[in-house]
Design a protein around this motif. Structure first.
Motif, PDB file in Angstrom:
ATOM      1  N   ALA A 158      48.600  58.698  43.931  1.00 55.38           N
ATOM      2  CA  ALA A 158      49.593  57.700  44.328  1.00 55.38           C
ATOM      3  C   ALA A 158      49.701  57.600  45.844  1.00 55.38           C
ATOM      4  O   ALA A 158      49.849  56.504  46.403  1.00 55.38           O
ATOM      5  N   ASP A 159      49.620  58.745  46.529  1.00 54.45           N
ATOM      6  CA  ASP A 159      49.691  58.748  47.990  1.00 54.45           C
ATOM      7  C   ASP A 159      48.502  58.008  48.595  1.00 54.45           C
ATOM      8  O   ASP A 159      48.662  57.187  49.509  1.00 54.45           O
ATOM      9  N   LEU A 160      47.316  58.275  48.090  1.00 54.49           N
ATOM     10  CA  LEU A 160      46.124  57.613  48.612  1.00 54.49           C
ATOM     11  C   LEU A 160      46.143  56.117  48.316  1.00 54.49           C
ATOM     12  O   LEU A 160      45.690  55.307  49.129  1.00 54.49           O
ATOM     13  N   GLN A 161      46.659  55.751  47.140  1.00 55.67           N
ATOM     14  CA  GLN A 161      46.771  54.329  46.822  1.00 55.67           C
ATOM     15  C   GLN A 161      47.694  53.628  47.815  1.00 55.67           C
ATOM     16  O   GLN A 161      47.383  52.529  48.301  1.00 55.67           O
ATOM     17  N   GLU A 162      48.823  54.246  48.120  1.00 54.73           N
ATOM     18  CA  GLU A 162      49.756  53.644  49.069  1.00 54.73           C
ATOM     19  C   GLU A 162      49.118  53.500  50.442  1.00 54.73           C
ATOM     20  O   GLU A 162      49.284  52.478  51.126  1.00 54.73           O
ATOM     21  N   ARG A 163      48.371  54.502  50.858  1.00 57.50           N
ATOM     22  CA  ARG A 163      47.709  54.448  52.162  1.00 57.50           C
ATOM     23  C   ARG A 163      46.667  53.327  52.195  1.00 57.50           C
ATOM     24  O   ARG A 163      46.514  52.628  53.201  1.00 57.50           O
ATOM     25  N   LEU A 164      45.948  53.180  51.066  1.00 62.10           N
ATOM     26  CA  LEU A 164      44.929  52.128  50.993  1.00 62.10           C
ATOM     27  C   LEU A 164      45.583  50.755  51.130  1.00 62.10           C
ATOM     28  O   LEU A 164      45.093  49.880  51.860  1.00 62.10           O
ATOM     29  N   TYR A 165      46.697  50.563  50.424  1.00 63.39           N
ATOM     30  CA  TYR A 165      47.386  49.275  50.495  1.00 63.39           C
ATOM     31  C   TYR A 165      47.971  49.050  51.885  1.00 63.39           C
ATOM     32  O   TYR A 165      47.884  47.952  52.447  1.00 63.39           O
ATOM     33  N   ALA A 166      48.565  50.107  52.458  1.00 64.64           N
ATOM     34  CA  ALA A 166      49.152  49.983  53.792  1.00 64.64           C
ATOM     35  C   ALA A 166      48.094  49.599  54.817  1.00 64.64           C
ATOM     36  O   ALA A 166      48.339  48.754  55.695  1.00 64.64           O
ATOM     37  N   ALA A 167      46.920  50.202  54.714  1.00 67.47           N
ATOM     38  CA  ALA A 167      45.835  49.894  55.663  1.00 67.47           C
ATOM     39  C   ALA A 167      45.423  48.435  55.579  1.00 67.47           C
ATOM     40  O   ALA A 167      45.045  47.819  56.584  1.00 67.47           O
ATOM     41  N   SER A 168      45.509  47.853  54.366  1.00 71.38           N
ATOM     42  CA  SER A 168      45.098  46.456  54.211  1.00 71.38           C
ATOM     43  C   SER A 168      46.024  45.506  54.958  1.00 71.38           C
ATOM     44  O   SER A 168      45.610  44.402  55.335  1.00 71.38           O
ATOM     45  N   THR A 169      47.276  45.905  55.181  1.00 72.13           N
ATOM     46  CA  THR A 169      48.207  45.037  55.909  1.00 72.13           C
ATOM     47  C   THR A 169      47.818  44.903  57.371  1.00 72.13           C
ATOM     48  O   THR A 169      48.306  43.996  58.063  1.00 72.13           O
ATOM     49  N   ALA A 170      46.942  45.798  57.841  1.00 70.90           N
ATOM     50  CA  ALA A 170      46.467  45.740  59.226  1.00 70.90           C
ATOM     51  C   ALA A 170      45.025  45.249  59.295  1.00 70.90           C
ATOM     52  O   ALA A 170      44.356  45.416  60.325  1.00 70.90           O
ATOM     53  N   GLY A 171      44.535  44.664  58.203  1.00 73.51           N
ATOM     54  CA  GLY A 171      43.204  44.064  58.231  1.00 73.51           C
ATOM     55  C   GLY A 171      42.094  44.875  57.608  1.00 73.51           C
ATOM     56  O   GLY A 171      40.938  44.428  57.581  1.00 73.51           O
ATOM     57  N   ASP A 172      42.387  46.069  57.080  1.00 75.15           N
ATOM     58  CA  ASP A 172      41.367  46.886  56.413  1.00 75.15           C
ATOM     59  C   ASP A 172      41.010  46.212  55.089  1.00 75.15           C
ATOM     60  O   ASP A 172      41.864  46.003  54.227  1.00 75.15           O
ATOM     61  N   ARG A 173      39.748  45.873  54.903  1.00 76.90           N
ATOM     62  CA  ARG A 173      39.326  45.133  53.711  1.00 76.90           C
ATOM     63  C   ARG A 173      38.912  46.040  52.551  1.00 76.90           C
ATOM     64  O   ARG A 173      38.515  45.562  51.485  1.00 76.90           O
ATOM     65  N   ARG A 174      39.025  47.320  52.711  1.00 75.45           N
ATOM     66  CA  ARG A 174      38.533  48.221  51.680  1.00 75.45           C
ATOM     67  C   ARG A 174      39.395  48.176  50.422  1.00 75.45           C
ATOM     68  O   ARG A 174      40.600  47.991  50.481  1.00 75.45           O
ATOM     69  N   ARG A 175      38.735  48.353  49.283  1.00 75.21           N
ATOM     70  CA  ARG A 175      39.401  48.446  47.981  1.00 75.21           C
ATOM     71  C   ARG A 175      38.474  49.188  47.034  1.00 75.21           C
ATOM     72  O   ARG A 175      37.311  49.422  47.340  1.00 75.21           O
ATOM     73  N   LEU A 176      38.999  49.549  45.876  1.00 74.73           N
ATOM     74  CA  LEU A 176      38.227  50.323  44.904  1.00 74.73           C
ATOM     75  C   LEU A 176      38.192  49.582  43.572  1.00 74.73           C
ATOM     76  O   LEU A 176      39.200  49.005  43.151  1.00 74.73           O
ATOM     77  N   LEU A 177      37.035  49.599  42.937  1.00 72.46           N
ATOM     78  CA  LEU A 177      36.874  48.956  41.631  1.00 72.46           C
ATOM     79  C   LEU A 177      36.318  49.965  40.637  1.00 72.46           C
ATOM     80  O   LEU A 177      35.212  50.482  40.807  1.00 72.46           O
ATOM     81  N   LEU A 178      37.112  50.256  39.600  1.00 70.77           N
ATOM     82  CA  LEU A 178      36.695  51.131  38.505  1.00 70.77           C
ATOM     83  C   LEU A 178      36.154  50.263  37.375  1.00 70.77           C
ATOM     84  O   LEU A 178      36.872  49.423  36.827  1.00 70.77           O
ATOM     85  N   VAL A 179      34.885  50.467  37.036  1.00 64.53           N
ATOM     86  CA  VAL A 179      34.239  49.734  35.950  1.00 64.53           C
ATOM     87  C   VAL A 179      34.105  50.671  34.755  1.00 64.53           C
ATOM     88  O   VAL A 179      33.484  51.740  34.868  1.00 64.53           O
ATOM     89  N   LEU A 180      34.677  50.287  33.624  1.00 66.90           N
ATOM     90  CA  LEU A 180      34.641  51.105  32.418  1.00 66.90           C
ATOM     91  C   LEU A 180      33.762  50.441  31.362  1.00 66.90           C
ATOM     92  O   LEU A 180      34.015  49.298  30.975  1.00 66.90           O
ATOM     93  N   GLN A 181      32.753  51.144  30.923  1.00 68.38           N
ATOM     94  CA  GLN A 181      31.876  50.658  29.858  1.00 68.38           C
ATOM     95  C   GLN A 181      31.710  51.754  28.818  1.00 68.38           C
ATOM     96  O   GLN A 181      31.740  52.948  29.144  1.00 68.38           O
ATOM     97  N   GLY A 182      31.530  51.353  27.581  1.00 69.30           N
ATOM     98  CA  GLY A 182      31.313  52.310  26.503  1.00 69.30           C
ATOM     99  C   GLY A 182      31.432  51.605  25.169  1.00 69.30           C
ATOM    100  O   GLY A 182      31.923  50.474  25.083  1.00 69.30           O
ATOM    101  N   MET A 183      31.003  52.282  24.132  1.00 68.23           N
ATOM    102  CA  MET A 183      31.095  51.735  22.794  1.00 68.23           C
ATOM    103  C   MET A 183      32.560  51.589  22.379  1.00 68.23           C
ATOM    104  O   MET A 183      33.460  52.184  22.987  1.00 68.23           O
ATOM    105  N   ASP A 184      32.813  50.806  21.344  1.00 68.67           N
ATOM    106  CA  ASP A 184      34.172  50.659  20.836  1.00 68.67           C
ATOM    107  C   ASP A 184      34.760  52.024  20.508  1.00 68.67           C
ATOM    108  O   ASP A 184      34.076  52.885  19.943  1.00 68.67           O
ATOM    109  N   THR A 185      36.007  52.237  20.857  1.00 70.11           N
ATOM    110  CA  THR A 185      36.806  53.463  20.695  1.00 70.11           C
ATOM    111  C   THR A 185      36.429  54.553  21.700  1.00 70.11           C
ATOM    112  O   THR A 185      36.944  55.669  21.609  1.00 70.11           O
TER     113      THR A 185
END
Length: 293
Positions: free
Chosen positions: A62-89
């Motif tokens: 949660a702390d790192l997420q807040e820092r990531l969002y805060a940095a974006s308010t000053a022009g930092d374009r970084r973000r993270l994308l979690l891709v989940l793949q797998g069979m049903d269930t």
């Protein structure tokens, strides 16, 4: 991981780098049958310890997420994308519930990809994915993704094979462009066994409160299990790159799946090391004005 694999972390040993242990090797042929779906390659040794360890990761995430969002308010374009793949269930929805629940939902962008709509079919296959990407400072989660277009499309023969073969290269170029634009991709294949899937589907049938999650089509899809395993092997082989590697997470143990993905996210966010931006105002002057008000 591989069936000859490793056990849990020994008492007193330093924490391993999980993204090194779970990373799919680049440039090698992948045989999913060689990977144990119930393995505990590193980390907690049992469910009790795993649940506690996952919960303990929450404040730091949660702390790192807040820092990531805060940095974006000053022009930092970084973000993270979690891709989940797998069979049903295999636990894509469970991951969203138990892992993403550790974050502030206002900073997350979750998208579950279903069968393409008529409008989406009228565009290149990556069009709908581009529209769902996280914005700077956000954490995005894809429940299924653009990989459906080389998985289901291959197994169900929805596109000509010659066009299908080109899609792997298109995906690699697309993911490199995302990485160049500040997107950290964490692509996770949830490796589930055939037997465990049967058990989870039966559990849904046996519980009336879970009937809404059951689809009789899942039984038909099980008949195509070998074809899907081969399609996943090809996707893992052809689309593991330096910019966007795949991580193979044993998924038969739900508690381990949740801990492993939480840990992977933590390691990637710590590597980003987002910082709070400095204020663009005179702190002492504002303090004095506030005290005088």
């Amino acid at each position: 991981m591989p069936k000859k694999g490793r056990g849990g972390k020994k008492p007193g040993a330093p924490d391993p780098v999980l993204r090194d242990l779970l990373r799919v090797p680049e440039g090698e042929r992948i045989d999913l049958g060689a990977y144990d779906t119930r393995a505990v390659p590193a980390g907690p040794a049992d469910k009790t310890a795993g649940l506690a360890a996952t919960a303990a990761l929450g404040p730091r995430l949660a702390d790192l997420q807040e820092r990531l969002y805060a940095a974006s308010t000053a022009g930092d374009r970084r973000r993270l994308l979690l891709v989940l793949q797998g069979m049903d269930t295999s636990g894509k929805g469970g991951t969203v519930k138990h892992v993403i629940g550790l974050f502030n939902p206002s900073g997350c962008r979750i998208h579950a990809f279903k069968a393409p709509t008529r409008e989406e079919r009228n565009h290149p296959f990556l069009w709908r994915v581009e529209r769902a990407l996280p914005q700077p400072g956000e954490i995005g989660i894809f429940d299924r993704s653009h990989y459906e277009d080389v998985l289901v499309a291959r197994v169900r023969e929805l596109v000509p094979r010659r066009l299908l073969g080109r899609r792997y290269g298109q995906i690699n170029r697309f993911e490199k462009s995302l990485a160049d634009d500040g997107v950290t991709l964490v692509k996770v294949f949830l490796h589930l066994s055939y037997e465990e899937q049967r058990a989870r589907l039966l559990a849904r049938l046996d519980n009336p409160e879970k009937h809404w999650k059951f689809d009789s089509g899942d039984i038909e899809e099980r008949a195509l299990w070998p074809a899907y395993q081969h399609a996943y092997e090809l996707a893992l082989e052809r689309c593991t790159t330096d910019e966007a590697p795949w991580y193979l997470v044993p998924a038969d143990r739900k508690w381990y799946r949740n801990w492993a993905i939480s840990r992977l996210l933590l390691e990637h966010l710590e590597a980003l090391d987002p910082r709070y931006p400095p204020g663009d105002f005179d702190v002492q002057e504002c303090r004095a004005r506030l005290l005088a008000s």
